[in-house]
Design a protein around this motif. Structure first.
Motif, mmCIF file in Angstrom:
data_model
loop_
_atom_site.group_PDB
_atom_site.id
_atom_site.type_symbol
_atom_site.label_atom_id
_atom_site.label_comp_id
_atom_site.label_asym_id
_atom_site.label_seq_id
_atom_site.Cartn_x
_atom_site.Cartn_y
_atom_site.Cartn_z
ATOM 1 N N GLU A 207 -15.695 -53.611 -78.972
ATOM 2 C CA GLU A 207 -15.861 -52.499 -79.908
ATOM 3 C C GLU A 207 -17.321 -52.106 -79.959
ATOM 4 O O GLU A 207 -18.188 -52.975 -80.080
ATOM 5 C CB GLU A 207 -15.393 -52.916 -81.305
ATOM 6 C CG GLU A 207 -13.913 -53.119 -81.399
ATOM 7 C CD GLU A 207 -13.494 -53.482 -82.805
ATOM 8 O OE1 GLU A 207 -13.111 -52.576 -83.555
ATOM 9 O OE2 GLU A 207 -13.599 -54.678 -83.139
ATOM 10 N N THR A 208 -17.596 -50.848 -79.867
ATOM 11 C CA THR A 208 -18.978 -50.354 -79.903
ATOM 12 C C THR A 208 -19.101 -49.338 -81.045
ATOM 13 O O THR A 208 -18.093 -48.874 -81.566
ATOM 14 C CB THR A 208 -19.352 -49.704 -78.554
ATOM 15 O OG1 THR A 208 -18.547 -48.546 -78.368
ATOM 16 C CG2 THR A 208 -19.158 -50.676 -77.402
ATOM 17 N N GLN A 212 -23.544 -43.400 -84.355
ATOM 18 C CA GLN A 212 -24.628 -43.615 -83.396
ATOM 19 C C GLN A 212 -25.859 -42.811 -83.807
ATOM 20 O O GLN A 212 -25.722 -41.654 -84.221
ATOM 21 C CB GLN A 212 -24.173 -43.168 -81.998
ATOM 22 C CG GLN A 212 -22.944 -43.904 -81.492
ATOM 23 C CD GLN A 212 -22.495 -43.430 -80.118
ATOM 24 O OE1 GLN A 212 -22.941 -42.400 -79.624
ATOM 25 N NE2 GLN A 212 -21.619 -44.198 -79.500
ATOM 26 N N ASN A 240 -18.600 -43.445 -75.580
ATOM 27 C CA ASN A 240 -19.128 -44.788 -75.795
ATOM 28 C C ASN A 240 -19.768 -45.366 -74.540
ATOM 29 O O ASN A 240 -20.157 -46.519 -74.491
ATOM 30 C CB ASN A 240 -18.028 -45.720 -76.319
ATOM 31 C CG ASN A 240 -16.816 -45.736 -75.404
ATOM 32 O OD1 ASN A 240 -16.746 -44.959 -74.439
ATOM 33 N ND2 ASN A 240 -15.868 -46.599 -75.690
ATOM 34 N N TYR A 243 -23.068 -47.518 -74.478
ATOM 35 C CA TYR A 243 -22.961 -48.851 -75.094
ATOM 36 C C TYR A 243 -22.226 -49.821 -74.183
ATOM 37 O O TYR A 243 -22.595 -50.991 -74.065
ATOM 38 C CB TYR A 243 -22.268 -48.751 -76.454
ATOM 39 C CG TYR A 243 -23.191 -48.185 -77.506
ATOM 40 C CD1 TYR A 243 -24.044 -49.026 -78.215
ATOM 41 C CD2 TYR A 243 -23.256 -46.823 -77.751
ATOM 42 C CE1 TYR A 243 -24.927 -48.525 -79.167
ATOM 43 C CE2 TYR A 243 -24.132 -46.302 -78.697
ATOM 44 C CZ TYR A 243 -24.960 -47.155 -79.403
ATOM 45 O OH TYR A 243 -25.829 -46.662 -80.322
ATOM 46 N N LEU A 244 -21.178 -49.336 -73.529
ATOM 47 C CA LEU A 244 -20.440 -50.227 -72.628
ATOM 48 C C LEU A 244 -21.325 -50.660 -71.467
ATOM 49 O O LEU A 244 -21.306 -51.812 -71.046
ATOM 50 C CB LEU A 244 -19.162 -49.549 -72.132
ATOM 51 C CG LEU A 244 -18.086 -49.344 -73.209
ATOM 52 C CD1 LEU A 244 -16.907 -48.547 -72.660
ATOM 53 C CD2 LEU A 244 -17.587 -50.670 -73.770
ATOM 54 N N ARG A 246 -24.559 -50.994 -71.577
ATOM 55 C CA ARG A 246 -25.482 -52.006 -72.107
ATOM 56 C C ARG A 246 -24.842 -53.394 -72.026
ATOM 57 O O ARG A 246 -25.514 -54.398 -71.791
ATOM 58 C CB ARG A 246 -25.815 -51.712 -73.561
ATOM 59 C CG ARG A 246 -26.831 -50.601 -73.804
ATOM 60 C CD ARG A 246 -26.894 -50.357 -75.306
ATOM 61 N NE ARG A 246 -27.987 -49.499 -75.738
ATOM 62 C CZ ARG A 246 -27.893 -48.205 -75.955
ATOM 63 N NH1 ARG A 246 -26.758 -47.568 -75.715
ATOM 64 N NH2 ARG A 246 -28.935 -47.505 -76.392
ATOM 65 N N LEU A 247 -23.515 -53.423 -72.245
ATOM 66 C CA LEU A 247 -22.832 -54.716 -72.196
ATOM 67 C C LEU A 247 -22.770 -55.251 -70.769
ATOM 68 O O LEU A 247 -22.822 -56.464 -70.550
ATOM 69 C CB LEU A 247 -21.429 -54.599 -72.793
ATOM 70 C CG LEU A 247 -21.426 -54.280 -74.283
ATOM 71 C CD1 LEU A 247 -19.998 -54.075 -74.786
ATOM 72 C CD2 LEU A 247 -22.110 -55.385 -75.084
ATOM 73 N N GLU A 257 -12.819 -50.288 -73.723
ATOM 74 C CA GLU A 257 -12.616 -49.973 -75.126
ATOM 75 C C GLU A 257 -11.701 -48.755 -75.222
ATOM 76 O O GLU A 257 -11.883 -47.765 -74.507
ATOM 77 C CB GLU A 257 -13.976 -49.653 -75.801
ATOM 78 C CG GLU A 257 -13.844 -49.293 -77.279
ATOM 79 C CD GLU A 257 -15.184 -49.096 -77.993
ATOM 80 O OE1 GLU A 257 -16.207 -48.894 -77.302
ATOM 81 O OE2 GLU A 257 -15.188 -49.125 -79.235
ATOM 82 N N SER A 259 -11.292 -45.892 -77.397
ATOM 83 C CA SER A 259 -12.318 -45.385 -78.291
ATOM 84 C C SER A 259 -11.916 -44.034 -78.879
ATOM 85 O O SER A 259 -11.514 -43.124 -78.157
ATOM 86 C CB SER A 259 -13.601 -45.271 -77.475
ATOM 87 O OG SER A 259 -14.420 -44.255 -77.918
#
Length: 573
Positions: A207-208, A212, A240, A243-244, A246-247, A257, A259
């Motif tokens: 989950e992100t 934002q 999203n 953010y994904l 970044r993971l 996700e 979303s």
RNA sequence: GACUCUGUAGCUCAGCUGGUAGAGCAAUUGACUCUUAAUCAAUGGGUCGAGGGUUCGAUUCCCUCCGGGGUCACCA
């Protein structure tokens, strides 16, 4: 709510509610009601030879009643469907007192009530599988009449079809139109299939943030809100993606996700301001791998839903059997316009637009122009699933440049039924290039393209630490559901589509009336009579108003004491 | 945003060229012990989306507004 606001049928139901209470029956009991069977189980498993199902406990909504003196039939509807019930007076009321049947069942129960029954299953002379009721209990009283839809031999009578009411009051739609529930069950099945497939491969559901500080990952107008404690603006996410990724930098090698994204743009058959997208990112893969993966996923969903890959969509038949055709964007444009634009600059592209009748304006850069041409001349032709690959670099600021041509990117979209369904990249992981692309977007934005992106410097910083080569894909769940359920409108696959708020006629508050010295009991009468504002009241003659009030009191049997003519005159002065 | 259709009883809909409204289902009362769009008889129920205009008179004609549908535009 005052009684004069209610319809005749609502008043009758409220009266029934009171009568039930007077009989000592709680119309909204608190205790658990232990059901041991569903309508569908009864219909599919009942065998009169054995017979089984001789002690069933069932609950559902009363959808029809056919009362014939000492015996009655009705239909109860639960989540799985409808089952007929048979109620016999002397079995439900074995003693002298027949109130439970004559009053409660025949008169005080209404269509829409939730009822529990105990009894045994049998088949009527007409061949209908039916619960023979020995006891029944009211589980919840309905005080608002339901639209009554009837059906015979597949034909529906008085169908509840008004789109506004169906979407605004989806609960009604679900009660009354059984096929509506099917669509949403399928929607869940689609999501479950995808989730299962991802989990089988060890990808992690995450989950992100929805709120934002910088709405990145897509070029779209965001919804903006404000955080009081930090005294700063926040945006509802338009995507999203950042953010994904970044993971992925953080060491996850497969993340996804489902979303809810939000875009502050127009609404129509295929757009709702909030919509659902599934995005997935897998490390050490490229967009070719992702095309194979996407095909497998979609074929799997189609088979899970329909048992086959070929399904009807509108007046067409679409086959989701893999592999899907793959064609580059330039080849597609050449095929559908006759122009080879692969070597063209902005000027030449404008010239092409002019020749083939594609509208454009001077704020459009090369990428946007190509996109316009593709959208106008090519997109609609791809009915069967087709991957369009290798988009121009200007259109794809988050996508890695093509390994063979720096003007292009390693991107594909999956087109189905003339519309975009998926979007995927070999993700751009070169931090320097990424910053350049963001800055280029900013320049476009200054030129007037208000969809160009904001720059997320933290995302660039993350890339600077190093992101493995990664491929990512996004798919519109609403559009996928539309295809898989043959729905024309996005509103048909959203339980609660966005609607304009219901608007009530403008009216003055009760205080304004009270200030004139009008007793509270007469204020609601005046409002019901149509005097929604004090100013309207001032325009009528006191004599007429006096007459009307007394008449209204009498006609509606309100039982109020009529005011004196003088009182009325005083109100108006 | 543009064009177009549309708003009448709880639901689905009639209502001709202007004379304040009808049907079926639902509801109420009654009859009826295997019905299923149950049937039969009787009854009640409507500021005809809101406001303004034309008219002796508007659900009907005109204008404005509000809601909804469709098509198009916008929206990778």
């Amino acid at each position: 709510m005052s009684n004069i606001e209610l319809s005749e049928q609502e008043l009758i139901r409220r009266a029934s509610l009171q009568k039930l209470r007077d009989l000592g029956i709680n119309p909204y009991p608190a205790n658990e009601f232990k059901v041991n069977v569903t309508a569908n189980q009864i219909i599919t498993t009942f065998n009169p030879e054995i017979p089984n199902l001789q002690e069933v406990v069932f609950a559902g909504r009363l959808m029809s009643q056919r009362i014939m003196g000492k015996a009655s039939f009705g239909e109860l509807q639960d989540e799985t469907g409808r089952i007929q019930i048979y109620v016999n007076r002397d079995e439900v009321c074995p003693g002298e007192d027949k109130t439970l049947y004559n009053e409660v069942f025949k008169k005080l129960l209404d269509i829409g009530d939730i009822v529990g029954v105990m009894g045994y299953v049998f088949i009527t002379q007409m061949g209908e599988t039916t619960i023979h009721v020995k006891e029944f209990v009211l589980l919840s009283k309905s005080i608002r009449p339901l639209p009554v839809v009837k059906e015979k031999e597949g034909k529906t009578f008085d169908a509840f079809t008004d789109p506004e009411q169906r979407y605004r009051q989806r609960y009604l739609d679900l009660i009354v139109n059984p096929h509506v529930k099917e669509v949403f069950l399928k929607r869940t099945k689609i999501i479950n299939q995808m989730r299962e497939m991802f989990n089988e491969r060890g990808y992690i559901e995450v989950e992100t943030p929805i709120l934002q500080p910088i709405p990145g990952g897509a070029a779209a107008r965001p919804f903006i809100t404000h955080h009081n404690a930090l005294n700063m603006p926040l945006y509802l996410r338009v995507a999203n993606e950042l953010y994904l990724k970044r993971l992925i930098v953080g060491g996850f090698e497969g993340v996804y996700e489902f979303s809810k994204d939000f875009r502050n743009e127009g609404m129509d058959r295929t757009h709702n301001p909030e919509f659902t997208v599934m995005e997935i990112y897998v490390a050490y893969k490229d967009y070719n791998w992702m095309m194979d993966f996407t095909e497998e996923m979609i074929e799997r969903v189609a088979v899970a839903l329909h048992g086959m890959t070929s399904i009807p969509v509108g007046d067409k038949e679409i086959d989701f059997k893999r592999p899907y055709k793959r064609i580059t964007m330039f080849d597609s444009i050449r095929e559908h316009t006759g122009f080879d634009i692969s070597e063209m600059d902005e000027i030449a592209l404008r010239d092409v637009c002019q020749k083939i009748g594609v509208e454009f304006d001077n704020t459009m850069g090369k990428g946007k122009l190509i996109d316009e041409i593709f959208g106008a001349k090519c997109e609609g032709n791809y009915i069967q699933p087709t991957f369009i690959t290798d988009y121009p670099v200007e259109m794809s600021p988050l996508c890695k440049k093509h390994r063979n041509n720096p003007e292009l990117t390693e991107r594909f979209e999956l087109m189905v039924n003339g519309k975009e369904l998926c979007n995927a990249y070999s993700e751009l992981n070169d931090p320097i290039d990424q910053l350049d692309r963001f800055q280029e977007q900013l320049r476009l934005s200054e030129k007037g393209d208000n969809e160009a992106m904001f720059i997320d410097m933290d995302f660039v910083r993350a890339l600077e630490y190093g992101m493995p080569p990664t491929s990512g894909m996004g798919i519109g769940i609403d559009r996928l559901t539309m295809l898989m359920t043959n729905s024309i409108s996005i509103q048909d696959v959203l339980l609660f589509p966005q609607m304009k708020p219901e608007k009530r006629a403008e009216e003055d508050s009760a205080e304004k009336y009270l200030e004139l010295g009008i007793p509270a009991e007469w204020v609601e009468v005046l409002m019901k009579m149509g005097y929604k504002k004090v100013s309207q009241l001032k325009e009528v003659k006191p004599g007429k108003l006096f007459n009307d009030l007394c008449g209204f009191n009498k006609k509606n049997q309100l039982g109020l004491t009529n005011p004196a003519a003088n009182d009325v005159t005083n109100w108006l002065n």
